[in-house]
Design a protein around this motif. Structure first.
Motif, PDB file in Angstrom:
ATOM      1  N   ILE A  17      -5.032   2.325 -10.636  1.00 10.04           N
ATOM      2  CA  ILE A  17      -6.198   3.558  -9.688  1.00 10.04           C
ATOM      3  C   ILE A  17      -4.946   4.709  -9.424  1.00 10.04           C
ATOM      4  O   ILE A  17      -5.113   6.385 -10.078  1.00 10.04           O
ATOM      5  N   VAL A  18      -3.967   4.263  -8.863  1.00 10.18           N
ATOM      6  CA  VAL A  18      -3.435   5.385  -8.839  1.00 10.18           C
ATOM      7  C   VAL A  18      -1.923   5.720  -9.745  1.00 10.18           C
ATOM      8  O   VAL A  18      -1.560   6.739 -10.552  1.00 10.18           O
ATOM      9  N   SER A  19      -2.083   4.167 -10.377  1.00  8.19           N
ATOM     10  CA  SER A  19      -1.089   4.987 -12.148  1.00  8.19           C
ATOM     11  C   SER A  19      -1.925   5.677 -13.068  1.00  8.19           C
ATOM     12  O   SER A  19      -1.356   6.216 -14.133  1.00  8.19           O
ATOM     13  N   GLY A  20      -3.300   5.157 -12.759  1.00 10.99           N
ATOM     14  CA  GLY A  20      -3.917   6.330 -14.299  1.00 10.99           C
ATOM     15  C   GLY A  20      -4.424   7.925 -13.175  1.00 10.99           C
ATOM     16  O   GLY A  20      -3.817   8.682 -14.469  1.00 10.99           O
ATOM     17  N   ILE A  21      -3.939   7.808 -12.122  1.00  4.21           N
ATOM     18  CA  ILE A  21      -4.401   9.253 -11.848  1.00  4.21           C
ATOM     19  C   ILE A  21      -2.691   9.905 -12.341  1.00  4.21           C
ATOM     20  O   ILE A  21      -3.014  11.529 -12.485  1.00  4.21           O
ATOM     21  N   LEU A  22      -1.871   9.363 -11.994  1.00  4.67           N
ATOM     22  CA  LEU A  22      -0.393   9.768 -12.248  1.00  4.67           C
ATOM     23  C   LEU A  22      -0.288   9.902 -13.738  1.00  4.67           C
ATOM     24  O   LEU A  22       0.816  10.985 -14.715  1.00  4.67           O
ATOM     25  N   PHE A  23      -0.985   8.938 -14.954  1.00  2.00           N
ATOM     26  CA  PHE A  23      -0.690   8.775 -15.802  1.00  2.00           C
ATOM     27  C   PHE A  23      -1.739  10.208 -16.632  1.00  2.00           C
ATOM     28  O   PHE A  23      -1.654  11.321 -17.552  1.00  2.00           O
ATOM     29  N   ILE A  24      -2.821  10.691 -16.293  1.00  2.00           N
ATOM     30  CA  ILE A  24      -3.465  12.052 -16.030  1.00  2.00           C
ATOM     31  C   ILE A  24      -2.479  13.418 -15.675  1.00  2.00           C
ATOM     32  O   ILE A  24      -3.255  14.374 -16.989  1.00  2.00           O
ATOM     33  N   TRP A  25      -2.696  13.156 -14.652  1.00  2.00           N
ATOM     34  CA  TRP A  25      -1.463  14.397 -14.366  1.00  2.00           C
ATOM     35  C   TRP A  25      -0.865  14.756 -15.401  1.00  2.00           C
ATOM     36  O   TRP A  25      -0.195  16.010 -15.825  1.00  2.00           O
ATOM     37  N   ALA A  26       0.665  13.302 -15.533  1.00  2.00           N
ATOM     38  CA  ALA A  26       1.072  13.615 -16.801  1.00  2.00           C
ATOM     39  C   ALA A  26       1.165  14.210 -18.085  1.00  2.00           C
ATOM     40  O   ALA A  26       1.418  15.022 -18.986  1.00  2.00           O
ATOM     41  N   VAL A  27      -0.268  13.906 -18.396  1.00  2.00           N
ATOM     42  CA  VAL A  27      -0.997  14.591 -19.546  1.00  2.00           C
ATOM     43  C   VAL A  27      -0.511  15.568 -19.937  1.00  2.00           C
ATOM     44  O   VAL A  27      -0.538  16.503 -20.748  1.00  2.00           O
ATOM     45  N   LEU A  28      -1.684  16.422 -18.521  1.00  2.00           N
ATOM     46  CA  LEU A  28      -2.058  17.540 -18.569  1.00  2.00           C
ATOM     47  C   LEU A  28      -0.344  18.470 -18.711  1.00  2.00           C
ATOM     48  O   LEU A  28      -0.533  19.824 -19.015  1.00  2.00           O
ATOM     49  N   PHE A  69       1.061  -1.281   0.012  1.00  2.00           N
ATOM     50  CA  PHE A  69      -0.055   0.430  -0.106  1.00  2.00           C
ATOM     51  C   PHE A  69       1.147   1.054  -0.050  1.00  2.00           C
ATOM     52  O   PHE A  69       0.456   2.083  -0.457  1.00  2.00           O
ATOM     53  N   CYS A  70       1.720   1.442   0.968  1.00  2.00           N
ATOM     54  CA  CYS A  70       2.750   2.463   1.193  1.00  2.00           C
ATOM     55  C   CYS A  70       3.339   2.748  -0.259  1.00  2.00           C
ATOM     56  O   CYS A  70       4.343   3.296  -0.824  1.00  2.00           O
ATOM     57  N   LEU A  71       4.265   1.117  -0.945  1.00  2.00           N
ATOM     58  CA  LEU A  71       4.858   1.738  -1.979  1.00  2.00           C
ATOM     59  C   LEU A  71       3.668   1.845  -3.903  1.00  2.00           C
ATOM     60  O   LEU A  71       4.136   2.937  -4.171  1.00  2.00           O
ATOM     61  N   ILE A  72       2.457   1.872  -3.377  1.00  2.00           N
ATOM     62  CA  ILE A  72       1.731   2.184  -4.179  1.00  2.00           C
ATOM     63  C   ILE A  72       1.231   2.984  -4.324  1.00  2.00           C
ATOM     64  O   ILE A  72       0.717   3.515  -5.310  1.00  2.00           O
ATOM     65  N   CYS A  73       0.597   3.825  -3.701  1.00  2.00           N
ATOM     66  CA  CYS A  73      -0.473   4.058  -2.868  1.00  2.00           C
ATOM     67  C   CYS A  73       0.533   5.715  -2.416  1.00  2.00           C
ATOM     68  O   CYS A  73       0.444   7.219  -2.874  1.00  2.00           O
ATOM     69  N   ILE A  74       1.377   5.191  -1.349  1.00  2.00           N
ATOM     70  CA  ILE A  74       2.015   7.004  -1.390  1.00  2.00           C
ATOM     71  C   ILE A  74       3.346   6.979  -1.713  1.00  2.00           C
ATOM     72  O   ILE A  74       3.806   8.666  -2.235  1.00  2.00           O
ATOM     73  N   ALA A 100       4.347  15.144 -13.495  1.00  2.00           N
ATOM     74  CA  ALA A 100       3.338  13.865 -12.385  1.00  2.00           C
ATOM     75  C   ALA A 100       4.624  14.806 -11.471  1.00  2.00           C
ATOM     76  O   ALA A 100       4.865  15.646 -10.950  1.00  2.00           O
ATOM     77  N   SER A 101       3.875  13.545  -9.920  1.00  2.00           N
ATOM     78  CA  SER A 101       5.300  13.329  -9.057  1.00  2.00           C
ATOM     79  C   SER A 101       6.577  12.674  -9.072  1.00  2.00           C
ATOM     80  O   SER A 101       6.622  12.207  -8.182  1.00  2.00           O
ATOM     81  N   LEU A 102       6.520  12.217 -10.313  1.00  2.00           N
ATOM     82  CA  LEU A 102       7.151  10.999 -10.629  1.00  2.00           C
ATOM     83  C   LEU A 102       9.117  12.235 -10.926  1.00  2.00           C
ATOM     84  O   LEU A 102       9.738  11.192 -11.132  1.00  2.00           O
ATOM     85  N   GLY A 103       8.555  12.995 -11.011  1.00  2.00           N
ATOM     86  CA  GLY A 103      10.008  13.604 -11.889  1.00  2.00           C
ATOM     87  C   GLY A 103       9.871  13.471 -12.964  1.00  2.00           C
ATOM     88  O   GLY A 103       9.778  13.642 -14.545  1.00  2.00           O
ATOM     89  N   ASN A 104      11.958  13.462 -13.188  1.00  2.00           N
ATOM     90  CA  ASN A 104      12.631  13.386 -14.147  1.00  2.00           C
ATOM     91  C   ASN A 104      11.743  12.262 -15.238  1.00  2.00           C
ATOM     92  O   ASN A 104      11.470  11.448 -14.826  1.00  2.00           O
ATOM     93  N   ILE A 105      11.839  12.287 -16.943  1.00  2.00           N
ATOM     94  CA  ILE A 105      11.164  11.597 -17.921  1.00  2.00           C
ATOM     95  C   ILE A 105      11.415  10.251 -17.699  1.00  2.00           C
ATOM     96  O   ILE A 105      11.666   9.788 -18.037  1.00  2.00           O
ATOM     97  N   ILE A 164      -5.097  -4.806  -4.015  1.00  2.00           N
ATOM     98  CA  ILE A 164      -3.990  -4.376  -4.232  1.00  2.00           C
ATOM     99  C   ILE A 164      -3.773  -3.660  -5.722  1.00  2.00           C
ATOM    100  O   ILE A 164      -3.169  -2.401  -6.510  1.00  2.00           O
ATOM    101  N   PHE A 165      -4.400  -4.755  -6.907  1.00  2.00           N
ATOM    102  CA  PHE A 165      -3.797  -4.115  -8.666  1.00  2.00           C
ATOM    103  C   PHE A 165      -5.252  -3.716  -8.621  1.00  2.00           C
ATOM    104  O   PHE A 165      -4.246  -2.381  -9.522  1.00  2.00           O
ATOM    105  N   ARG A 166      -6.155  -3.276  -7.814  1.00  2.00           N
ATOM    106  CA  ARG A 166      -6.965  -2.282  -8.277  1.00  2.00           C
ATOM    107  C   ARG A 166      -6.343  -1.098  -7.526  1.00  2.00           C
ATOM    108  O   ARG A 166      -6.314   0.458  -8.421  1.00  2.00           O
ATOM    109  N   LEU A 167      -5.717  -1.073  -6.419  1.00  2.00           N
ATOM    110  CA  LEU A 167      -5.487   0.693  -6.016  1.00  2.00           C
ATOM    111  C   LEU A 167      -3.814   1.188  -7.315  1.00  2.00           C
ATOM    112  O   LEU A 167      -4.000   1.957  -8.133  1.00  2.00           O
ATOM    113  N   ALA A 168      -3.309  -0.497  -7.634  1.00  2.00           N
ATOM    114  CA  ALA A 168      -2.662   0.446  -8.432  1.00  2.00           C
ATOM    115  C   ALA A 168      -2.773   0.490  -9.548  1.00  2.00           C
ATOM    116  O   ALA A 168      -2.513   1.845 -10.446  1.00  2.00           O
TER     117      ALA A 168
END
Length: 599
Positions: free
Chosen positions: A199-210, A29-34, A229-234, A193-197
């Motif tokens: 959702i979180v990756s989807g949010i990151l992808f939307i954020w990065a596209v914007l 959970f910490c690794l995937i969501c936080i 997004a919050s992942l930093g360098n490309i 765990i897979f559903r959280l992964a």
């Protein structure tokens, strides 16, 4: 008294297993969501923030895991010692056994004396094969090579935590290996765990596209086009994507395969427009969108390897057709996104070869048309009377489809071979081909300096002693060695990159070679091969188990194995970092879990 003690120790072991499973779920959970969203001051020192968070998370997990495991081990020993046997039964069993032993001993000795030497060689080869291909064993061997490398290192202070600001040293590496072992041994698979992964990756992808269109939902300090997004360098973002995209593609592909599109029955529209399928389509669209726009040229590698790998491991008609449906959907999604960008004149704040190829020129349209043709070649026969009831059978059962599949594989081999030949000729004979620009010429500047980095990295390894070649310079010691006072490449690096300090060779295997030596590379490769082989290998269909989402565990393992394949191929031009390494080890553990359940 012994029964009570045995019962207490059994309860303690059961409690320990529950605690370990909960601990693993908390870690995931910490690794995937936080972890993906963690930062302290925007993009300033984001790499260090991520590395420190990961190190602390992995080390904390490992300490607690070992503590609980130790308690469980002690409880098991107490329980085993409390088991007592009746003395009378012992005497009887001894008398009976002694007679049997004397008779059987003679028979066994004579049998072994007359045994075929070939049987012994087969047993030996079988043992060697088990050693090389057993995931748990190879995981342990790789951990040992890292420990030995640290012990033999002259840079222990730096190797313990890792290079300053990077922190991928002994503590992080071994702790992540422990997480993989813990997941493999004690995790109970959970769809949450897979559903959280997803959702979180989807949010990151939307954020990065914007972000690519200069839209920042959250204002962060030091924001710039090279960070997403919050992942930093490309490069870090692409490392995360190399594991996430194949999972997205594989999920939707096998979800479509599970719809029974090719059976002789009326398909319920509710199946096609069900939430899991719609969610899969949306997630794949977001994955494709950010792959197209994120900026790193290695994204093309992720797209190509994902599709090729799934195509090679799909051995039934229905899975092959489903994959090409997904491939066609992917191309159509990219075309739609391209049209939207051009129609609304949306400005992209970053330029690269990948963005240029996918947003300009005819290549994307050509590939889309080819995918539509291929999809039809596979899809149309599904409705012929001969195939409606046999779509689960191997491709070998259908001569027409087998021919098309063979043509595609030959075409892929020819295109790949011609590309490699063109690359070599253009590098040896400058301007041999008036196309491709610098991308088709291997030089110091190739791949944003990767040509130069690989050259000096191999030179650095060659300059080391025999001890360094055997055990490396130490975990995450690349920077210490390359920029040390006695480094043979220090001046070259400073002249080429200036104040930018490298922490790796921008090639995973070369970096591991320098850090842990030749045995370390061999152990890592064996570990990855053993896990991928286990994931791809099919279980007995009679024992295969559904995981609650109408997808069998064998399929889940296969999808994750393709994710590892994509990660490995992508890391030929990339490297281990906090945003791909922990997920890679988690997937290794999960593949072993799902194969264990499937079998």
């Amino acid at each position: 008294m012994s029964k009570k003690r045995r019962s207490n120790s059994s309860n303690l072991r059961s409690t320990s297993e529950v605690l370990l499973n909960d601990l693993i779920n908390l870690y995931l959970f910490c690794l995937i969501c936080i972890f993906p969203f963690y930062m302290t001051n925007g993009y300033a020192n984001l790499g260090t923030d991520k590395a420190v968070f990961l190190r602390n998370l992995a080390v904390s997990f490992s300490v607690i895991f070992i503590l609980i495991l130790s308690i469980a081990f002690i409880a098991d020993k107490i329980g085993s010692r409390s088991v007592t046997n009746n003395k009378g039964n012992k005497k009887k069993s001894k008398a009976n056994v002694s007679g049997h032993v004397q008779k059987n001993a003679k028979a066994n000795v004579s049998g072994h004396m007359n045994s075929n030497p070939n049987d012994i060689s087969e047993q030996t080869s079988g043992s060697i094969k088990w050693i090389v291909t057993n995931p748990a064993f190879t995981l342990g061997v790789y951990a040992v090579t890292i420990l030995i490398s640290f012990i033999a290192s002259s840079y222990k202070a730096d190797s313990l935590s890792g290079s300053e600001g990077w922190y991928m040293g002994l503590l992080t590496q071994v702790s992540l290996l422990i997480t993989a072992f813990a997941i493999y041994k004690y995790w109970q698979p959970s769809l949450v765990i897979f559903r959280l992964a997803a959702i979180v990756s989807g949010i990151l992808f939307i954020w990065a596209v914007l972000n690519r269109f200069d839209i920042y939902p959250i204002q962060l300090a030091y924001a710039r086009p090279v960070s997403l997004a919050s992942l930093g360098n490309i490069n870090w973002f692409c490392g995360y994507l190399s594991l996430a995209f194949p999972l997205s593609l594989g999920y939707l592909s096998y979800k479509i395969a599970g719809l029974d599109l090719f059976r002789d029955r009326t398909l319920d529209k509710r199946e096609i427009f069900s939430l899991p399928v719609i969610a899969g389509v949306v997630h794949l669209f977001l994955s494709c969108a950010i792959t197209m726009l994120q900026g790193s040229d290695s994204a093309i590698l992720i797209l190509a390897v994902s599709f090729i790998a799934f195509s090679l491991v799909s051995d039934t008609y229905v899975t092959k057709v489903s994959l090409y449906i997904c491939g066609t959907l992917t191309c159509i999604m990219l075309v739609i996104l391209r049209l939207l960008i051009n129609i609304f004149d949306l400005g992209i704040n970053y330029s690269s070869v990948t963005i240029s190829v996918l947003t300009k020129g005819p290549l994307l349209y050509i590939v889309t048309v080819l995918m539509l043709i291929i999809c039809c070649l596979f899809f149309i026969p599904a409705y012929s009377q001969n195939h409606k009831s046999n779509t689960g059978r191997s491709l070998r059962s259908f001569p027409q489809i087998k021919t098309v599949n063979r043509i595609l594989l030959i075409a892929l081999l020819v295109i790949t071979s011609l590309t490699v030949i063109a690359f070599i000729l253009n590098s040896v004979l400058p301007a041999f081909l008036p196309m491709g620009g610098d991308s088709f010429i291997f030089s110091d500047n190739w791949g944003n300096g990767r040509g130069f980095i690989w050259k000096v990295s191999l030179k650095l390894f060659g300059s080391g002693s025999i001890l360094n070649k055997l055990f490396g310079f130490g975990p995450d010691a690349y920077s210490c060695v390359a920029y040390g006072d006695l480094s043979p490449v220090r001046d070259e690096l400073l002249a080429f990159f200036g104040n930018v300090k490298l922490t790796n060779a921008h090639n995973e295997l070369i970096t591991i070679l320098i850090n842990t030596g030749i045995p370390g590379v061999i152990a890592f490769v064996c570990m990855m091969i053993s896990v991928i082989k286990a994931g791809i290998k099919k279980a007995d269909p009679n024992t295969s188990v559904k995981n609650g989402n109408n997808v069998d565990n064998d399929t889940v393992a296969l999808i994750m194995a393709v994710s590892l394949i994509t990660y490995l191929i992508h890391n030929i031009v990339s490297f281990q970092h906090p945003l791909n390494l922990p997920y890679m080890y988690a997937i290794i553990g999960m593949i072993s879990v799902y194969k264990k359940v499937a079998n």
